[in-house]
Write a protein that holds these residues in place. Structure first.
Motif, PDB file in Angstrom:
ATOM      1  N   HIS A 208      72.217  48.461  79.138  1.00 26.31           N
ATOM      2  CA  HIS A 208      73.234  49.513  79.265  1.00 26.31           C
ATOM      3  C   HIS A 208      74.307  49.234  78.211  1.00 26.31           C
ATOM      4  O   HIS A 208      75.093  48.293  78.340  1.00 26.31           O
ATOM      5  CB  HIS A 208      73.827  49.477  80.675  1.00 26.31           C
ATOM      6  N   ILE A 209      74.303  50.045  77.160  1.00 30.41           N
ATOM      7  CA  ILE A 209      75.219  49.854  76.025  1.00 30.41           C
ATOM      8  C   ILE A 209      76.120  51.072  75.905  1.00 30.41           C
ATOM      9  O   ILE A 209      75.651  52.211  75.932  1.00 30.41           O
ATOM     10  CB  ILE A 209      74.442  49.661  74.705  1.00 30.41           C
ATOM     11  N   GLU A 210      77.422  50.832  75.757  1.00 29.47           N
ATOM     12  CA  GLU A 210      78.358  51.949  75.611  1.00 29.47           C
ATOM     13  C   GLU A 210      79.247  51.736  74.390  1.00 29.47           C
ATOM     14  O   GLU A 210      79.606  50.609  74.064  1.00 29.47           O
ATOM     15  CB  GLU A 210      79.212  52.102  76.875  1.00 29.47           C
ATOM     16  N   PHE A 211      79.576  52.840  73.737  1.00 26.88           N
ATOM     17  CA  PHE A 211      80.446  52.802  72.558  1.00 26.88           C
ATOM     18  C   PHE A 211      81.788  53.441  72.893  1.00 26.88           C
ATOM     19  O   PHE A 211      81.848  54.540  73.447  1.00 26.88           O
ATOM     20  CB  PHE A 211      79.794  53.547  71.386  1.00 26.88           C
ATOM     21  N   GLN A 212      82.856  52.715  72.549  1.00 25.78           N
ATOM     22  CA  GLN A 212      84.208  53.207  72.745  1.00 25.78           C
ATOM     23  C   GLN A 212      84.573  54.180  71.622  1.00 25.78           C
ATOM     24  O   GLN A 212      84.396  53.876  70.443  1.00 25.78           O
ATOM     25  CB  GLN A 212      85.207  52.049  72.746  1.00 25.78           C
ATOM     26  N   ILE A 213      85.067  55.345  72.014  1.00 26.41           N
ATOM     27  CA  ILE A 213      85.440  56.393  71.057  1.00 26.41           C
ATOM     28  C   ILE A 213      86.945  56.602  71.074  1.00 26.41           C
ATOM     29  O   ILE A 213      87.585  56.556  72.121  1.00 26.41           O
ATOM     30  CB  ILE A 213      84.735  57.721  71.424  1.00 26.41           C
ATOM     31  N   LEU A 214      87.515  56.829  69.896  1.00 27.20           N
ATOM     32  CA  LEU A 214      88.891  57.303  69.763  1.00 27.20           C
ATOM     33  C   LEU A 214      88.882  58.535  68.877  1.00 27.20           C
ATOM     34  O   LEU A 214      88.247  58.529  67.813  1.00 27.20           O
ATOM     35  CB  LEU A 214      89.795  56.236  69.128  1.00 27.20           C
ATOM     36  N   SER A 215      89.572  59.566  69.321  1.00 29.08           N
ATOM     37  CA  SER A 215      89.590  60.812  68.546  1.00 29.08           C
ATOM     38  C   SER A 215      90.952  61.474  68.689  1.00 29.08           C
ATOM     39  O   SER A 215      91.491  61.568  69.793  1.00 29.08           O
ATOM     40  CB  SER A 215      88.491  61.750  69.062  1.00 29.08           C
ATOM     41  N   ASP A 216      91.521  61.922  67.577  1.00 29.76           N
ATOM     42  CA  ASP A 216      92.823  62.591  67.651  1.00 29.76           C
ATOM     43  C   ASP A 216      92.647  64.100  67.779  1.00 29.76           C
ATOM     44  O   ASP A 216      91.526  64.605  67.938  1.00 29.76           O
ATOM     45  CB  ASP A 216      93.704  62.211  66.457  1.00 29.76           C
ATOM     46  N   LEU A 225      83.210  49.975  68.212  1.00 29.23           N
ATOM     47  CA  LEU A 225      82.094  49.090  68.529  1.00 29.23           C
ATOM     48  C   LEU A 225      81.623  49.286  69.973  1.00 29.23           C
ATOM     49  O   LEU A 225      82.065  50.194  70.660  1.00 29.23           O
ATOM     50  CB  LEU A 225      82.446  47.635  68.237  1.00 29.23           C
ATOM     51  N   GLU A 226      80.704  48.408  70.377  1.00 32.64           N
ATOM     52  CA  GLU A 226      80.013  48.611  71.644  1.00 32.64           C
ATOM     53  C   GLU A 226      80.349  47.530  72.655  1.00 32.64           C
ATOM     54  O   GLU A 226      80.904  46.479  72.328  1.00 32.64           O
ATOM     55  CB  GLU A 226      78.495  48.643  71.413  1.00 32.64           C
ATOM     56  N   ARG A 227      79.990  47.846  73.905  1.00 39.06           N
ATOM     57  CA  ARG A 227      80.069  46.886  75.008  1.00 39.06           C
ATOM     58  C   ARG A 227      78.712  46.845  75.699  1.00 39.06           C
ATOM     59  O   ARG A 227      78.080  47.876  75.905  1.00 39.06           O
ATOM     60  CB  ARG A 227      81.143  47.306  76.019  1.00 39.06           C
ATOM     61  N   ASP A 228      78.268  45.659  76.053  1.00 41.88           N
ATOM     62  CA  ASP A 228      77.042  45.508  76.836  1.00 41.88           C
ATOM     63  C   ASP A 228      77.448  45.408  78.298  1.00 41.88           C
ATOM     64  O   ASP A 228      78.123  44.451  78.704  1.00 41.88           O
ATOM     65  CB  ASP A 228      76.282  44.253  76.394  1.00 41.88           C
ATOM     66  N   CYS A 229      77.040  46.397  79.079  1.00 50.27           N
ATOM     67  CA  CYS A 229      77.416  46.473  80.502  1.00 50.27           C
ATOM     68  C   CYS A 229      76.190  46.351  81.401  1.00 50.27           C
ATOM     69  O   CYS A 229      76.125  46.934  82.482  1.00 50.27           O
ATOM     70  CB  CYS A 229      78.136  47.783  80.779  1.00 50.27           C
ATOM     71  N   ILE A 231      74.932  43.817  83.063  1.00 48.57           N
ATOM     72  CA  ILE A 231      74.986  43.002  84.267  1.00 48.57           C
ATOM     73  C   ILE A 231      75.757  43.759  85.341  1.00 48.57           C
ATOM     74  O   ILE A 231      76.992  43.805  85.346  1.00 48.57           O
ATOM     75  CB  ILE A 231      75.604  41.625  83.977  1.00 48.57           C
ATOM     76  N   GLN A 232      74.997  44.377  86.211  1.00 46.55           N
ATOM     77  CA  GLN A 232      75.575  45.235  87.235  1.00 46.55           C
ATOM     78  C   GLN A 232      74.776  45.128  88.529  1.00 46.55           C
ATOM     79  O   GLN A 232      73.597  44.789  88.523  1.00 46.55           O
ATOM     80  CB  GLN A 232      75.637  46.685  86.752  1.00 46.55           C
ATOM     81  N   ARG A 233      75.455  45.439  89.599  1.00 48.58           N
ATOM     82  CA  ARG A 233      74.850  45.386  90.924  1.00 48.58           C
ATOM     83  C   ARG A 233      74.999  46.756  91.567  1.00 48.58           C
ATOM     84  O   ARG A 233      76.108  47.255  91.725  1.00 48.58           O
ATOM     85  CB  ARG A 233      75.530  44.299  91.770  1.00 48.58           C
ATOM     86  N   ARG A 234      73.849  47.357  91.928  1.00 45.88           N
ATOM     87  CA  ARG A 234      73.862  48.701  92.522  1.00 45.88           C
ATOM     88  C   ARG A 234      74.658  49.676  91.655  1.00 45.88           C
ATOM     89  O   ARG A 234      75.495  50.429  92.131  1.00 45.88           O
ATOM     90  CB  ARG A 234      74.429  48.654  93.946  1.00 45.88           C
ATOM     91  N   HIS A 235      74.405  49.622  90.357  1.00 45.30           N
ATOM     92  CA  HIS A 235      75.020  50.502  89.361  1.00 45.30           C
ATOM     93  C   HIS A 235      76.524  50.262  89.188  1.00 45.30           C
ATOM     94  O   HIS A 235      77.205  51.052  88.540  1.00 45.30           O
ATOM     95  CB  HIS A 235      74.765  51.973  89.693  1.00 45.30           C
ATOM     96  N   GLN A 236      77.040  49.171  89.759  1.00 46.77           N
ATOM     97  CA  GLN A 236      78.438  48.795  89.553  1.00 46.77           C
ATOM     98  C   GLN A 236      78.493  47.576  88.637  1.00 46.77           C
ATOM     99  O   GLN A 236      77.866  46.556  88.915  1.00 46.77           O
ATOM    100  CB  GLN A 236      79.107  48.474  90.899  1.00 46.77           C
ATOM    101  N   LYS A 237      79.250  47.680  87.551  1.00 49.91           N
ATOM    102  CA  LYS A 237      79.297  46.604  86.565  1.00 49.91           C
ATOM    103  C   LYS A 237      80.071  45.398  87.092  1.00 49.91           C
ATOM    104  O   LYS A 237      81.090  45.550  87.765  1.00 49.91           O
ATOM    105  CB  LYS A 237      79.951  47.125  85.280  1.00 49.91           C
ATOM    106  N   LEU A 238      79.568  44.201  86.770  1.00 46.62           N
ATOM    107  CA  LEU A 238      80.240  42.960  87.148  1.00 46.62           C
ATOM    108  C   LEU A 238      80.783  42.209  85.937  1.00 46.62           C
ATOM    109  O   LEU A 238      81.853  41.605  85.992  1.00 46.62           O
ATOM    110  CB  LEU A 238      79.276  42.036  87.909  1.00 46.62           C
ATOM    111  N   ILE A 239      80.009  42.242  84.839  1.00 45.22           N
ATOM    112  CA  ILE A 239      80.402  41.540  83.613  1.00 45.22           C
ATOM    113  C   ILE A 239      80.160  42.465  82.431  1.00 45.22           C
ATOM    114  O   ILE A 239      79.123  43.140  82.367  1.00 45.22           O
ATOM    115  CB  ILE A 239      79.603  40.233  83.440  1.00 45.22           C
ATOM    116  N   GLU A 240      81.121  42.509  81.491  1.00 42.35           N
ATOM    117  CA  GLU A 240      80.971  43.320  80.285  1.00 42.35           C
ATOM    118  C   GLU A 240      81.262  42.455  79.063  1.00 42.35           C
ATOM    119  O   GLU A 240      82.158  41.593  79.102  1.00 42.35           O
ATOM    120  CB  GLU A 240      81.926  44.517  80.310  1.00 42.35           C
ATOM    121  N   ILE A 241      80.521  42.709  78.003  1.00 42.63           N
ATOM    122  CA  ILE A 241      80.594  41.867  76.802  1.00 42.63           C
ATOM    123  C   ILE A 241      80.762  42.747  75.571  1.00 42.63           C
ATOM    124  O   ILE A 241      80.088  43.774  75.437  1.00 42.63           O
ATOM    125  CB  ILE A 241      79.297  41.035  76.654  1.00 42.63           C
ATOM    126  N   ALA A 242      81.634  42.348  74.674  1.00 34.63           N
ATOM    127  CA  ALA A 242      81.793  43.070  73.414  1.00 34.63           C
ATOM    128  C   ALA A 242      81.897  42.056  72.271  1.00 34.63           C
ATOM    129  O   ALA A 242      82.640  41.080  72.369  1.00 34.63           O
ATOM    130  CB  ALA A 242      83.046  43.944  73.449  1.00 34.63           C
TER     131      ALA A 242
END
Length: 473
Positions: A208-216, A225-229, A231-242
């Motif tokens: 599960h990889i997500e990219f943070q967006i900023l837009s004016d 850049l991205e975050r690796d999310c 590590i999750q339990r029942r679709h709830q994230k516990l640890i996130e890595i960037a």
């Protein structure tokens, strides 16, 4: 710049927004329920407003919140995450009331909040999506079964207006399809007031990889850049890595370009997140777009040096984005561990109560975002997350070491927390190697379970009782 901002939220994110306001010399207004009157965000804000006696209703009532903003002469409202943060109706009413909404336009929130509409928009713009369907509610079960066979099991049923892990059912075999579909509809109606459910091919054990967006407001869009999310339990994230510790530069470049294209397709403004599933062959698929700040935004702040909440406020104030894509690069690795007041030994059931001791971790490149303190009583009405521990180091391996050290230092007494479970994750060889996907906790939960241990305060009390009894004898 705004003079005063009302925060339509509570807890950790309200504290975080207050700090961003203070950095920008903006006054803050904290709303609170009776259950939250001793919460940290109420103590920290410039102004406070009792929104409701009820612990929940005030945070979910657009009219009450807008009334509070007017009475307190707030020029803007920041919704944080959760509650009404992705409620298009609320965003529209805020704007109609002549107050600035710190987030994307209500039309964008509505469009991206409807998972099926979002899928169709992505398809129309050449963004890869998981094979799936339109809402299935008008079809017979025979027709739904036929579609599932064509897609191929396993499939996943999702609420069209879902989010936060709600309204989701994975179906491995046809015999479970009907009951799962009915359960998904009920949950969708309960949580989102919309029982529309659609189906997708279930990508087994993806990252599960997500990219943070900023837009004016002027068409400038970048990703941070991205975050690796995963590590999750029942679709709830516990640890996130960037950033993701195993992603190649080429894949990062391709996914980042697609994330920016997705944001441009929606005419997105402010901060948002484009979420993807990535399979074993590095094929990636658009999953959804979150039209708000994410819980895990802190790891992106740590590796890029940009204050995302501050940027949200400045963009809403009409500032031009002064960052280009070439300005964005990762300064090492950051990891966030969500610390929840939960009884790990009892299926992670929430464990609210009075905090008798609170010693957060400290040291270089260690950050704690929280709203609790010693002698604070955690209310039973809200999410169980009480703190986020964020660390940064020059390599992923060193970041894991630092997280492990910080978790060992972090002492919370009086309630049970997930800290021992998180420490065990840090010891796990697969986690340390970056060898994990969304099935990680499902496969390893029992091995990671901490040994039953007594709170130090309980031990002291037990010793005192034993000594008293001995003296009496």
């Amino acid at each position: 710049m705004f003079k005063r901002i009302l925060i339509a939220n509570r807890g950790e994110i309200a504290v975080r927004i207050i700090r961003a306001c203070n950095d920008l010399n903006i006054e803050s207004v904290a709303i609170y329920s009776r259950a939250d009157r001793e919460s940290m965000h109420v103590k920290m804000a410039t102004h406070t407003y009792p929104i409701s006696e009820d612990p929940i209703k005030g945070y979910l009532d657009p009219d009450l919140i807008i009334q509070a903003a007017k009475e307190m002469e707030a020029e803007a409202i920041h919704p944080g995450y959760g509650f009404l943060s992705e409620n298009a109706f609320f965003a529209k009413k805020v704007k109609e009331a002549g107050i600035v909404w710190i987030g994307p336009d209500s039309e964008v929130i509505a469009k991206m909040g409807d998972k099926n509409a979002a899928r169709n928009l992505m398809i129309a713009n050449g963004i890869p999506v998981v094979p799936g369907t339109e809402p299935l509610n008008t079809l017979s079960m025979y027709e739904i079964q036929k579609i599932a066979r064509k897609i191929g099991y396993p499939v996943i049923l999702k609420a069209s207006s879902g989010g936060g892990g709600r309204g989701i059912r994975v179906v491995q075999e046809e015999k479970d399809l009907e009951s799962s579909f009915e359960a998904c509809k009920r949950e969708a109606l309960t949580f989102f007031k919309n029982e529309d459910v659609f189906m997708e091919k279930y990508i087994q054990n993806p990252r599960h990889i997500e990219f943070q967006i900023l837009s004016d407001n002027y068409g400038n869009v970048i990703h941070l850049l991205e975050r690796d999310c995963s590590i999750q339990r029942r679709h709830q994230k516990l640890i996130e890595i960037a950033p993701c510790p195993t992603m190649s530069m080429d894949l990062r470049r391709r996914m980042g370009s697609v994330a920016v294209a997705a944001a441009k397709a929606t005419k997105y403004t402010n901060a948002g997140t484009v979420e993807f599933l990535v399979d074993d062959y590095n094929n990636f698929y658009f999953m959804e777009m979150n039209t708000r700040i994410q819980v895990e935004h802190g790891v992106t702040e740590e590796i890029t040096g940009y204050d995302l909440i501050g940027r949200q406020i400045r963009i809403a104030n009409g500032e031009i984005l002064d960052i280009t894509q070439s300005d964005v690069y990762a300064q090492g690795f950051a990891i966030e561990a969500r610390i929840n007041a939960e009884d790990v030994q009892n299926d992670f059931v929430p464990n609210p109560g009075k905090i008798t001791s609170y010693y957060p971790a400290l040291g270089p490149f260690v950050r704690v975002d929280s709203y609790v303190y010693k002698d604070f009583t955690i209310p039973p009405f809200y999410d169980s997350m009480i703190a986020k521990l964020i660390v940064r180091a020059t390599s992923y391996d060193l970041a894991v070491n630092k997280l492990q050290r910080a978790l060992n230092e972090f002492k919370i007494r009086g309630v049970k927390t997930t800290i021992p479970f998180l420490i065990n994750i840090c010891h796990d060889k697969d986690f340390r190697r970056g060898n994990f996907d969304t099935s990680y906790l499902e496969q390893k939960a029992q091995d990671l379970m901490p040994q039953e241990s007594r709170d130090d305060s309980d031990l002291v009390a037990a010793i005192a009782v034993a000594l008293t009894n001995a003296l009496e004898e």
